[in-house]
Design an enzyme around this catalytic site. Structure first.
Site, PDB file in Angstrom:
ATOM      1  N   ASP A 315       0.821  -1.203   0.000  1.00 10.54           N
ATOM      2  CA  ASP A 315       0.000   0.000   0.000  1.00 10.54           C
ATOM      3  C   ASP A 315       0.860   1.260   0.000  1.00 10.54           C
ATOM      4  OD1 ASP A 315      -2.703   1.266   0.416  1.00 10.54           O
ATOM      5  OD2 ASP A 315      -1.719   1.973   2.239  1.00 10.54           O
ATOM      6  N   GLU A 368       1.153  -0.568  -5.158  1.00  7.70           N
ATOM      7  CA  GLU A 368       0.148   0.463  -5.393  1.00  7.70           C
ATOM      8  C   GLU A 368       0.926   1.780  -5.483  1.00  7.70           C
ATOM      9  OE1 GLU A 368      -3.302   3.233  -3.655  1.00  7.70           O
ATOM     10  OE2 GLU A 368      -1.751   2.373  -2.396  1.00  7.70           O
TER      11      GLU A 368
END
Length: 637
Positions: A315, A368
């Protein structure tokens, strides 16, 4: 005799103690014939450390911990005879200033159900796995072969997929419930992977699991570590891979967590200009400390080794790469060269990705990453970050911007749908329509579509066909596959009752058909990162907003032509160029009755005629409906 040895300290200090999760934390063991638990914690700034818990009546003086040698490393250890699995505990840390801090174990493998914040003694090493066939096959796949495999990901928030109605425990499905219902649903739909949000333990439901306090513990919201292992085992037995969201970018300031762990900044950068995200109110890991890097590397290895996880979606990578991420001038410190790049985070990525993809070549590391940072999936030896895949956020923004437009205005934005192919070769991409696109007043995918209700569904079906046909692996958030009408909320289950409505059911059937076509046809995935696998037939038909392209297989035997109309205008005289004088078999027609259309007997075979079209010598005539999608199969050989 200490369990944590000087050798352990040495490797921990080098960020290369790859078995750290087997040493730090709480581990059942026997010392001098006494059964108990050995506790180890890193707290170099502490004056004293005690372990307190149910085994000593939370007596703060009963079990002082000793510094292991070399003492400057700051690792404390204590063996507690009689401590047992299932008992709660914390560390009492006396800081240099005398402050008393009650901290959960950073390396705990299990935690008390929120709002409780204690750690729980457990044993994660004795689950009876029966996924040998899956693990053997995974181990045989190189990273080069991995990117040629199909990957259609179902992104899922376990707490809001389905819920048991009327229960006092929020009605959460347990890991074992999910092993039955979620896994069978994903198999039936045709996905290849599940990506789970919010598995590492976290205190606040509203953070969706992105503000982590337990990097080594599956959340207790849905059951025990053994229950979680059971879920993974069942996924593998049904040939479904499992990806976890993993958050090494930041952590929350909760008093029991990592922030100022031993009375001073330890896991975070000491200078708040480096150590805090002003927008998120969270702390930033200090990637310059080897012990902190080892903590994060150990977490990743634990999920892969102990729980057989098939991939980690990392993330907020951009927030780690840029020192000025989310900060104004004066709020950040440049690197030693005066730049905005976080050199320590770059080194961390190269280290962990090279380690994991080298040790476990069938495991995916997924970034990401929302910027144009180069070589995210490039090899470390060529100054890449060595991720397996990168989320294609640029494609996602362009796609959604286009799909939200009234069809009348799409002709002036045609390039939004073609631009991604101009840079497709730069990285190994995953096309994503994630949870982030259906929250915070962004509307559901259905509500983003223009037009009246019926047109919204047809628009969405055409968009999904374009996504599935386009180069790149795929990710769709739960509920999007049946056109969830409302925005997603972690506080309630998906609106499954919508499947009683024929419009929503036809979208689900459509996605199911697309997913199975994707898996059955090698041309849809084996050359994702190369122009060898994709060819525009007509990328310039902006006036009619029609896109046509070919997906190609390596051997030339299995190829598909996609034709997609993004306007509500029928084209009964439509003709599409084709590469050879062959018969083209219609394998998908959006006007089929099973997708809510009116056609039962549309011809299947279309013979190419020597009529020039779209720059091709041959073509086929196909009456293209409003918002129509047609997919044809053919062979070059």
């Amino acid at each position: 005799m200490y369990q944590f040895t000087e050798t352990d300290c040495y490797y921990f200090g080098q960020a290369t103690h790859y078995d750290i999760y087997k040493k730090m934390g709480a581990h059942l063991c026997k010392v001098n014939s006494e059964q108990g638990v050995c506790f180890d914690v890193w707290a170099p700034h502490a004056k004293e450390v005690y372990v307190i818990g149910e085994f000593n009546g939370w007596d703060e003086n009963a079990n002082p911990m000793s510094r292991v040698k070399p003492e400057e490393m700051g690792v404390y250890e204590a063996f507690v005879p009689g401590a047992e699995k299932g008992q709660m505990y914390k560390y009492l840390i006396i800081s240099e200033s005398g402050e008393r801090l009650y901290k959960a174990d950073p390396y705990a493998n299990y935690a008390e159900l929120r709002p409780g914040t204690a750690s729980v003694i457990t044993d994660i090493g004795h689950f009876k796995w029966t996924d040998n066939a899956w693990m053997k096959k995974r181990a045989s796949i190189s990273q080069e072969e991995l990117i040629e495999q199909p990957m259609a990901i179902y992104e899922c928030h376990p707490g809001s997929w389905m819920r048991h109605p009327g229960r006092a425990d929020d009605g959460f499905y347990t890991y074992r419930d999910l092993a039955k219902s979620l896994v069978s649903y994903v198999v039936e739909m045709g996905y290849t992977h599940i990506e789970l949000m919010g598995i590492s333990e976290y205190p606040f439901d509203g953070s969706w699991g992105y503000q982590v306090t337990g990097y080594y513990a599956p959340t207790s919201r849905y059951g025990t570590p053994e229950d979680f292992a059971y879920f993974i085992n069942e996924c593998h037995k049904k040939k479904i891979g499992v990806i976890l969201d993993w958050v090494p970018a930041h952590f929350p300031k909760d008093a029991h967590g990592l922030a100022d762990f031993d009375g001073k900044p330890l896991y975070e950068y000491a200078d708040p200009k480096k150590g805090e995200h002003p927008d998120w109110g969270t702390k930033i890991f200090d990637y310059g400390k080897n012990e902190v890097k080892n903590f994060l590397i150990g977490s990743a290895l634990m999920w892969i080794e102990n729980y057989h996880i098939d991939g980690l979606r990392v993330d907020a990578v951009a927030s780690m790469l840029y020192l000025n991420y989310g900060k104004e001038d004066g709020q950040w410190i440049p690197n030693k060269y005066g730049g905005k790049e976080n050199l320590e985070a770059i080194e961390f990525f190269k280290h962990i990705n090279t380690l994991i993809t080298g040790r476990y070549p069938g495991v995916s590391m997924i970034a990401e990453e929302s910027t144009a940072w180069p070589n995210v999936t490039g090899p470390a030896e060529k100054d890449g970050l060595n991720f397996t895949y990168k989320w294609n956020m640029g494609w996602m923004h362009d796609f959604i911007d286009y799909m939200k437009l009234d069809p009348y205005f799409r002709k002036n934005n045609h390039n939004k749908m073609t631009f991604a192919m101009s840079y497709n070769h730069a990285e190994n991409y995953i096309l994503v329509l994630s949870h982030d696109e259906v929250v915070h007043l962004k509307c559901s995918m259905l509500r983003k579509m223009s037009g009246l209700e019926g047109d919204k569904f047809k628009n969405l079906m055409a968009g999904y066909a374009f996504m599935m046909g386009h180069s790149g692996k795929k990710l769709l958030f739960m509920g999007q596959e049946f056109a969830q009408a409302e925005e997603w909320s972690e506080a309630r289950e998906l609106d499954w009752y919508l499947l009683d409505n024929p419009n929503h059911k036809k979208v689900q059937n459509w996605m199911k058909e697309l997913l199975h076509i994707y898996k059955r046809n090698r041309c849809m995935y084996e050359l994702d990162c190369s122009w060898k696998g994709f060819e525009w037939i007509n990328a310039d038909d902006c006036d009619r907003s029609i896109f046509s392209f070919i997906r190609k297989s390596k051997d030339g035997k299995n190829n598909l032509i996609f034709v997609i109309n993004f306007t509500p205008v029928e084209r009964p005289d439509y003709r599409v160029g084709v590469p050879m004088k062959k018969t083209y078999k219609l394998i998908l027609n959006s006007e089929d009755v099973k997708f809510g259309g009116s056609e039962e007997n549309r011809p299947v075979n279309y013979k190419a005629e020597e009529i020039e079209c779209d720059g091709q010598k041959y073509s086929i005539a196909y009456p293209l409906p409003a918002f129509g999608v047609a997919v044809f199969r053919f062979s070059y050989v």
